[in-house]
Design an enzyme around this catalytic site. Structure first.
Site, short mmCIF file in Angstrom:
data_model
loop_
_atom_site.label_atom_id
_atom_site.label_comp_id
_atom_site.label_asym_id
_atom_site.label_seq_id
_atom_site.Cartn_x
_atom_site.Cartn_y
_atom_site.Cartn_z
N TYR A 6 30.26 -8.38 18.94
CA TYR A 6 29.69 -7.66 20.09
C TYR A 6 29.53 -6.18 19.78
O TYR A 6 28.46 -5.60 20.00
CB TYR A 6 30.60 -7.86 21.30
CG TYR A 6 30.19 -7.07 22.52
CD1 TYR A 6 29.20 -7.56 23.38
CD2 TYR A 6 30.80 -5.86 22.83
CE1 TYR A 6 28.83 -6.84 24.50
CE2 TYR A 6 30.43 -5.14 23.95
CZ TYR A 6 29.45 -5.64 24.79
OH TYR A 6 29.08 -4.91 25.89
N SER B 33 27.68 0.13 24.41
CA SER B 33 29.10 -0.02 24.74
C SER B 33 29.92 1.02 24.00
O SER B 33 29.58 1.39 22.87
CB SER B 33 29.59 -1.42 24.35
OG SER B 33 31.00 -1.51 24.49
#
Length: 268
Positions: free
Chosen positions: A161, A148
């Site tokens: 995350y 990400s």
């Protein structure tokens, strides 16, 4: 099609293959000649994807938080297709409740942190470990990890995350270094915001505007955009690329702070 982009004769596992980036990757890989094991915790949805492709795909249930299910998934894929050439580690911890719990470190519950790391890091490690002997046996194995853009930047929220995705980037480099001489490449793709069906339906419009204002391109990503990057890194066209993270975020991470204000100032 440029010959090196073909995946003809290859066998792939795509985790999280029942929707979003994973499903787009399944569609593209099969379109380029691969056979694919669609692995997902939502087995019914994985079966719906696999059914479209007949003998070119199978659906396999898998829960990244349970080691036995991961081992069974890899074994099932290899037993069915007879080999494994590509692993796309795409599955991740999901769910609105978990996303809402991923606030700043100062307020975060230990359980939230552990859930993200158990799923994204421990689970991805186990999938990779179980797949590696088969990828080595292939002689031309490729791993592509979905990480990400949040792994590259700080944010007010999503601390757990983003930390797991940064850890996966390091895992990418480690596997590439250790297994390069054994015939396995390992790379990662770092998307920005991707308008999956769920995101398009639930993402707050004000936040979407914030992202668009900070994006040099005039659009945010679609699942198919990320699938193209994954399929490229899995193909022979990327045969000399390993240990790298390909950032596919429309340019969000490249510019100076205040980009949207500068655009307004210069009337662009």
């Amino acid at each position: 099609m440029y010959k090196a982009l073909s995946l003809e004769g290859k066998v792939a596992i795509v985790t999280g293959g029942a929707g979003g980036i994973g499903q787009a990757t399944v569609d593209l890989m099969i379109g380029r000649g691969a056979r694919v094991a669609v692995a997902d915790i939502a087995l019914d949805r994985a079966q719906a994807v696999a059914t479209k492709y007949g003998d070119a795909a199978i659906a396999v249930g898998m829960d990244l938080s349970h080691e036995a299910s991961i081992k069974a998934m890899v074994a099932r894929a290899v037993d069915h297709f007879g080999r494994l050439d590509i692993l796309h580690n795409n599955a991740t911890a999901v769910g609105q409740q978990l996303v809402d719990a991923d606030n700043g470190i100062g307020e975060m519950a230990t359980e939230t942190w552990d859930t993200f790391f158990t799923t994204n890091c421990r689970g991805t490690m186990i999938v990779t470990r179980e797949a590696l002997p088969h990828l080595v046996r292939s002689g031309d194995g490729a791993i592509v990890n979905t990480v990400s853009g949040m792994a590259l930047q700080g944010n007010i929220r999503f601390h757990a995350y983003s930390a797991t995705k940064a850890a996966m980037m390091q895992m990418t480099r480690a596997v590439a270094t250790a297994y390069g001489r054994k015939g396995v490449r390992c790379n990662a793709v770092a998307p920005g915001l991707v308008l999956t069906e769920t995101v398009a339906k639930d993402f707050p419009s004000a936040m979407l505007k914030l992202v668009l204002d900070e994006t040099p391109r005039d659009r945010v990503g679609a699942p198919e955009d990320i699938a193209e990057a994954v399929a490229f890194l899995a193909s022979d066209a990327a045969r000399n690329i390993t240990g790298q993270t390909l950032v596919a975020d429309g340019g969000v991470s490249i510019h100076i702070p205040g980009f949207s204000a500068y655009r307004e100032f210069f009337g662009d």
